[in-house]
Design a protein around this motif. Structure first.
Motif, mmCIF file in Angstrom:
data_model
loop_
_atom_site.group_PDB
_atom_site.id
_atom_site.type_symbol
_atom_site.label_atom_id
_atom_site.label_comp_id
_atom_site.label_asym_id
_atom_site.label_seq_id
_atom_site.Cartn_x
_atom_site.Cartn_y
_atom_site.Cartn_z
ATOM 1 N N UNK A 33 33.487 -99.401 46.115
ATOM 2 C CA UNK A 33 32.506 -99.750 47.135
ATOM 3 C C UNK A 33 31.132 -99.947 46.516
ATOM 4 N N UNK A 34 30.305 -100.765 47.159
ATOM 5 C CA UNK A 34 28.947 -100.983 46.660
ATOM 6 C C UNK A 34 27.980 -99.937 47.213
ATOM 7 N N UNK A 35 28.457 -99.070 48.115
ATOM 8 C CA UNK A 35 27.621 -98.003 48.654
ATOM 9 C C UNK A 35 27.465 -96.905 47.609
ATOM 10 N N UNK A 36 26.232 -96.496 47.292
ATOM 11 C CA UNK A 36 26.039 -95.454 46.286
ATOM 12 C C UNK A 36 26.777 -94.166 46.627
ATOM 13 N N UNK A 37 27.570 -93.682 45.689
ATOM 14 C CA UNK A 37 28.287 -92.432 45.868
ATOM 15 C C UNK A 37 27.576 -91.338 45.066
ATOM 16 N N UNK A 38 27.439 -90.149 45.641
ATOM 17 C CA UNK A 38 26.737 -89.073 44.953
ATOM 18 C C UNK A 38 27.695 -88.246 44.110
ATOM 19 N N UNK A 39 27.214 -87.894 42.913
ATOM 20 C CA UNK A 39 28.009 -87.076 42.007
ATOM 21 C C UNK A 39 27.086 -86.094 41.298
ATOM 22 N N UNK A 40 27.401 -84.820 41.354
ATOM 23 C CA UNK A 40 26.577 -83.787 40.735
ATOM 24 C C UNK A 40 26.907 -83.682 39.251
ATOM 25 N N UNK A 41 25.876 -83.751 38.408
ATOM 26 C CA UNK A 41 26.042 -83.590 36.964
ATOM 27 C C UNK A 41 24.988 -82.623 36.452
ATOM 28 N N UNK A 42 25.184 -82.157 35.218
ATOM 29 C CA UNK A 42 24.288 -81.169 34.623
ATOM 30 C C UNK A 42 23.408 -81.797 33.553
ATOM 31 N N UNK A 156 40.728 -63.144 22.308
ATOM 32 C CA UNK A 156 39.732 -63.778 23.171
ATOM 33 C C UNK A 156 39.802 -63.185 24.583
ATOM 34 N N UNK A 157 38.683 -62.747 25.087
ATOM 35 C CA UNK A 157 38.616 -62.272 26.473
ATOM 36 C C UNK A 157 37.386 -62.893 27.116
ATOM 37 N N UNK A 158 37.449 -63.106 28.433
ATOM 38 C CA UNK A 158 36.358 -63.813 29.099
ATOM 39 C C UNK A 158 36.295 -63.476 30.583
ATOM 40 N N UNK A 159 35.105 -63.677 31.153
ATOM 41 C CA UNK A 159 34.908 -63.537 32.598
ATOM 42 C C UNK A 159 33.756 -64.445 33.005
ATOM 43 N N UNK A 160 33.797 -64.900 34.252
ATOM 44 C CA UNK A 160 32.804 -65.856 34.736
ATOM 45 C C UNK A 160 31.549 -65.164 35.252
ATOM 46 N N UNK A 161 30.440 -65.871 35.178
ATOM 47 C CA UNK A 161 29.183 -65.381 35.739
ATOM 48 C C UNK A 161 29.231 -65.500 37.262
ATOM 49 N N UNK A 162 28.251 -64.917 37.920
ATOM 50 C CA UNK A 162 28.188 -64.936 39.379
ATOM 51 C C UNK A 162 28.187 -66.364 39.916
ATOM 52 N N UNK A 163 28.971 -66.613 40.953
ATOM 53 C CA UNK A 163 29.122 -67.909 41.634
ATOM 54 C C UNK A 163 29.985 -68.911 40.868
ATOM 55 N N UNK A 204 31.082 -74.155 39.847
ATOM 56 C CA UNK A 204 30.219 -73.424 40.760
ATOM 57 C C UNK A 204 30.261 -74.132 42.116
ATOM 58 N N UNK A 205 30.959 -73.549 43.090
ATOM 59 C CA UNK A 205 31.107 -74.182 44.398
ATOM 60 C C UNK A 205 29.777 -74.282 45.136
ATOM 61 N N UNK A 206 28.855 -73.367 44.844
ATOM 62 C CA UNK A 206 27.560 -73.359 45.520
ATOM 63 C C UNK A 206 26.724 -74.564 45.109
ATOM 64 N N UNK A 207 26.709 -74.868 43.808
ATOM 65 C CA UNK A 207 25.899 -75.986 43.309
ATOM 66 C C UNK A 207 26.733 -77.240 43.072
ATOM 67 N N UNK A 208 28.063 -77.092 43.152
ATOM 68 C CA UNK A 208 29.014 -78.193 42.905
ATOM 69 C C UNK A 208 28.959 -78.697 41.468
#
Length: 218
Positions: A33-42, A156-163, A204-208
């Protein structure tokens, strides 16, 4: 140091292009589509020397960024790109929104990037008991000396940060062709080759935001 940074750039860009090929399937569908689609990037630090996103795997006719101070576009070929096709790499430079456009198969398509700051997705990442999570506070790439770990099995051991929720942790034997083995939490992995790497992906579901961190044995 310049040689090391340049080599890191090549390794990281090659790996991330292949990774993003999978993550961008939905974005490629939207591109019809020619309609701008939003995409979250870092927005990663300049030390990472990596691109931030890419738009698809096609034969492109033209590329345009609405604001080159916010984002630039470039064509890429090679690893992670189908034969005879191209990927458009978008390198974002500032936080905020920026729209880019590209023409493929005779149709002009638009994509809006919502650019957000990088956040360390790791609460803990231990290599043989040493926690290196803090090394990812401002940058998503960290290098460990291959000579120290060559041929050894490391825990190797790991855990995620908040959110954040960890999507996967893989050991990439040959960055670029995506040969990998899943690394279980509190499991072991044998470091077999120079420039092989641990690849950690988190969402991160909060910030996508999807954050991808790498530990490269170099």
């Amino acid at each position: 140091m310049k040689k090391i940074s340049r080599k890191l750039s090549v390794i990281f860009m090659t790996v991330m292009l292949a990774v993003m090929m999978v993550l961008s399937t939905a974005a490629e569908t939207q591109a019809a589509t020619t309609t701008p689609q939003k995409r979250v990037v870092t927005l990663y630090s300049s030390k990472s020397k990596n691109y931030n996103s890419f738009l698809g795997n096609y034969k492109f006719q033209s590329l345009k960024s609405a604001d080159r101070k916010k984002a630039t576009l470039a064509l890429k070929n090679g690893a992670g790109v189908s034969a005879g096709m191209q990927a458009v790499v978008a390198t974002v430079k500032k936080t905020g929104n920026v729209t880019v456009s590209y023409k493929k198969q005779g149709t002009v398509n638009k994509q809006t990037f919502v650019v957000k700051k990088y956040t360390n997705p790791l609460k803990s990442l231990k290599i043989d008991g040493t926690n290196i999570a803090s090394k990812f506070k401002t940058d998503n790439v960290y290098v460990l000396p291959y000579a120290k770990y060559a041929g050894k099995k490391i825990k190797v051991s790991y855990s995620a940060a908040s959110n954040f929720e960890l999507s996967y942790v893989d050991y990439l034997l040959q960055p670029g062709n995506m040969k990998s083995d899943m690394v279980k939490n509190k499991g072991t992995v044998k470091i077999q080759k120079k420039n092989s790497a641990l690849l950690i992906s988190a969402y991160n579901a909060k910030t996508q935001q999807n954050e991808t961190c790498m530990v490269i044995f170099q």
